[in-house]
Design an enzyme around this catalytic site. Structure first.
Site, PDB file in Angstrom:
ATOM      1  N   GLU A   1     -13.018  24.055  26.952  1.00 42.77           N
ATOM      2  CA  GLU A   1     -12.208  22.932  26.437  1.00 42.77           C
ATOM      3  C   GLU A   1     -11.274  23.356  25.309  1.00 42.77           C
ATOM      4  OE1 GLU A   1     -15.428  23.408  25.964  1.00 42.77           O
ATOM      5  OE2 GLU A   1     -16.230  22.449  24.162  1.00 42.77           O
TER       6      GLU A   1
ATOM      7  N   HIS B   1     -16.807  27.840  25.781  1.00 45.53           N
ATOM      8  CA  HIS B   1     -16.213  26.505  25.624  1.00 45.53           C
ATOM      9  C   HIS B   1     -14.798  26.485  26.204  1.00 45.53           C
ATOM     10  CE1 HIS B   1     -19.215  24.575  22.988  1.00 45.53           C
ATOM     11  NE2 HIS B   1     -19.470  25.818  22.604  1.00 45.53           N
TER      12      HIS B   1
ATOM     13  N   CYS C   1     -21.915  25.475  27.452  1.00 45.58           N
ATOM     14  CA  CYS C   1     -22.743  26.045  26.379  1.00 45.58           C
ATOM     15  C   CYS C   1     -24.183  25.515  26.466  1.00 45.58           C
ATOM     16  CB  CYS C   1     -22.096  25.800  25.031  1.00 45.58           C
ATOM     17  SG  CYS C   1     -22.543  27.076  23.845  1.00 45.58           S
TER      18      CYS C   1
ATOM     19  N   PRO D   1       0.833  -1.222   0.000  1.00 37.87           N
ATOM     20  CA  PRO D   1       0.000   0.000   0.000  1.00 37.87           C
ATOM     21  C   PRO D   1       0.862   1.264   0.000  1.00 37.87           C
ATOM     22  CG  PRO D   1      -0.812  -1.582   1.631  1.00 37.87           C
ATOM     23  CD  PRO D   1       0.490  -2.123   1.117  1.00 37.87           C
TER      24      PRO D   1
HETATM   25  N1  GLN Z   1     -27.640  25.562  20.616  1.00 32.16           N
HETATM   26  C1  GLN Z   1     -27.177  26.513  21.574  1.00 32.16           C
HETATM   27  C2  GLN Z   1     -27.053  27.908  20.993  1.00 32.16           C
HETATM   28  O1  GLN Z   1     -26.925  28.081  19.807  1.00 32.16           O
HETATM   29  C3  GLN Z   1     -25.884  26.082  22.217  1.00 32.16           C
HETATM   30  C4  GLN Z   1     -24.739  25.989  21.262  1.00 32.16           C
HETATM   31  C5  GLN Z   1     -23.558  25.210  21.797  1.00 32.16           C
HETATM   32  O2  GLN Z   1     -23.696  24.412  22.735  1.00 32.16           O
HETATM   33  N2  GLN Z   1     -22.400  25.396  21.225  1.00 32.16           N
HETATM   34  O3  GLN Z   1     -27.028  28.860  21.710  1.00 32.16           O
END
Ligand code: GLN
Length: 563
Positions: free
Chosen positions: A513, A511, A385, A193
């Site tokens: 993370e 976020h 979020c 490969p």
């Molecule tokens: N759906 C939600 C919003 O638009 C949260 C988005 C998310 O968790 N990144 O506010």
């Protein structure tokens, strides 16, 4: 020939996808940085979406957000976790973005009189993206998405073929990642490969300088010689990319094979550190491989059939573990199942619960039930979020008495829209790049869990959402005990909430993370894991005292019986 002060490393992939090109590119970055070089990494994706922001995470994996608000490929997350320089929107391009730019120029009349074609117009545009970050860095690593042989990646490969001609032979190298499969029944590693994949590359005029051969078993010298002969690559440059226990070990494994030395020689790079300083990576590996404790976290998500959907989250939990010398085991729990069957069966044995981000109505009620379970059973909780929005809904319904609370994302006509669109989001019909995106400042309230974690008043975190905490309900929720521990500098946007009289309950609109790295674990993940470890220790203690209690009971019974 163009005169530039930056050297380029192009990374292509062959044979099949998911061989770990992103981790390979990141590890090369980490090694060159450890040699004292200024490095960045760019990703080129052959799909036609302008960015992955509109794709379902189950199809494409997580959408990674940069400080400057770009919605990008998840490999940029790896880049930020492996090298110190931050990513920007210039670090990710797609076929869609390239064509969008060329077509916009064509409409403006920039090519007036000409026929606009893949070569040279599209390839020139790709090459200008290669150059977009040059001169700021000693080395730019460009990862080309897809697999050699795909129709859609051809313009990118043609561009990187031309590029070596444009900026000079000593300034560009090509690294090709392939697979050397192990056939169990015959106990053999096979090179065919790799030979075919390199032949495909050479057909389009690219001769790889280095081969990274992904394999389960070390490749013996004789086999490296065979690959070298067939593929016209020096035998020292046929590198074993063996499977390792954790992705953070890859830089060390590639260094053992001498990869960084070969790159530095080929590109004639001048380096300050004769040997790369890999002590930080060694330290991380030591902590991952020899933890002193263990904790189990449930991720209650709706995209759990593809764990790449929560890539950064998974890594941030690992980092939280590193900060606490702990192994973090993850239970992936489908929020729809909790919605149908209740939380007990899925959550009764975990030490911490995390409800991550997401979009749309599916699975929301299950997430809300998981929040109730964490709040009532005093299990450490982190909401992110959508997870924060669910926490607000849960608190409103079950503590603040707003029985009809919900997000207007789920029900636009709900009586108590505790999560709602901000006026500036009303009427937006274009879906691409129109959410609240990128880094936003946030001010923390003292004497809160958030402040205890960050240890400062002003922080900056990355966002990706349309809906927000609805200030109409703020007073009512605060009066019933909800703590608002982080807000935007003007005070209008609620960014963090906490619940008092709970061991650790924090939910954030951003976020965290995305900003966690193995070298600098994110403070919220560090404290979340710490709280979950405390819970597991407490349980052990209780179990121990219960067990010894029952032993005493038994003893008493025997004595009584004897009397
Ligand atoms: N759906 C939600 C919003 O638009 C949260 C988005 C998310 O968790 N990144 O506010």
């Amino acid at each position: 020939m163009k005169k530039i002060n930056t050297k380029y490393v192009f990374v292509t992939g062959g044979v099949l996808s998911s061989l770990g090109k992103g981790i390979a590119a990141s590890s090369i970055g980490a090694l060159l940085e450890a040699s004292g070089l200024k490095v960045t990494i760019q990703k080129f994706d052959p799909y036609i979406n302008v960015d992955p922001g509109t794709m379902n995470p189950i199809q494409h994996g997580e959408v990674y957000v940069t400080d400057d608000g770009a919605e990008t490929d998840l490999d940029l997350g790896h880049y930020e976790r492996f090298i110190s320089r931050g990513m920007t929107r210039k670090n990710n391009s797609t076929t869609g973005k390239i064509y969008h730019s060329v077509i916009t120029k064509e409409r403006k009349g920039d090519y007036l009189g000409g026929t606009v074609q893949v070569i040279p117009h599209i390839t020139n545009e790709i090459k200008s993206e290669f150059l977009a970050l040059s001169n700021d860095y000693d080395v730019i690593i460009c990862e080309i998405g897809g697999t050699v042989g795909d129709i859609e990646s051809l313009p990118f490969l043609e561009a990187l073929r031309q590029f070596r001609y444009d900026i000079g032979k000593d300034n560009v190298i090509y690294i090709h990642l392939t697979l050397v499969p192990y056939i169990k029944t015959s106990d053999e590693l096979k090179t065919k490969p790799t030979q075919h994949s390199v032949r495909k590359l050479r057909e389009i005029g690219i001769q790889p300088d280095i081969l990274l051969c992904r394999t389960e078993k070390p490749i013996p010298i004789a086999l490296k010689e065979k690959i070298s002969l067939f593929c016209d690559v020096k035998k020292e440059a046929v590198i074993t990319a063996r499977d390792v226990g954790t992705i953070y070990e890859v830089p060390l494994a590639l260094n053992e094979e001498g990869l960084d030395g070969i790159i530095i020689d080929l590109l004639k790079l001048k380096i300050s550190n004769k040997k790369p300083d890999l002590s930080r990576w060694k330290n991380i590996i030591k902590k991952i491989k020899h933890p002193t404790s263990e904790t189990t976290i449930a991720i209650v998500g709706k995209y759990i059939n593809l764990q790449d959907s929560y890539k950064s989250l998974h890594e941030a939990l690992v980092h939280g573990g590193i900060a606490n010398n702990s192994r973090v085991l993850i239970n992936w729990v489908d929020s729809e199942k909790i919605g149908k069957e209740g939380p007990e069966r899925f959550l009764n044995s975990v030490n911490g619960i995390l409800v991550p981000g997401g979009f749309g109505e599916r699975g929301i009620e299950g997430k809300i039930k998981a929040v109730t379970y964490a709040r009532e059973n005093k299990i450490p909780f982190l909401g992110i979020c959508l997870g924060m929005q669910c926490s607000v809904i849960e608190y409103s319904r079950n503590v603040a008495g707003l029985a009809k609370a919900n997000s207007s994302e789920v029900d636009p006509h709900i009586k108590h829209p505790v999560i709602d669109l901000l006026p500036d989001q009303n009427g937006i019909s274009y879906k691409g790049g129109t959410m609240r995106l990128g880094a936003w400042p946030c001010q923390l309230k003292k004497k809160t869990l958030a402040y205890a974690a960050y240890k400062k008043r002003e922080i900056s975190e990355r966002h990706r959402h349309r809906y927000e905490f609805n200030n109409k309900f703020r007073l009512q929720l605060e009066e019933t005990g909800l703590t608002i521990s982080g807000v935007s500098p003007d005070g209008n946007l609620v960014e963090i909430i906490e619940i008092p009289n709970h061991p650790w309950f924090v939910a954030v609109q951003f976020h965290p993370e995305f900003k966690s790295t193995p070298i600098i674990p994110h403070p919220l993940f560090k404290d979340f894991i710490h709280a979950s470890l405390k819970k597991s220790r407490l349980e052990e203690k209780e179990l121990f005292s219960m067990e010894s209690g029952s032993a005493v009971d038994k003893m008493e019974k025997i004595i009584l019986e004897k009397l």
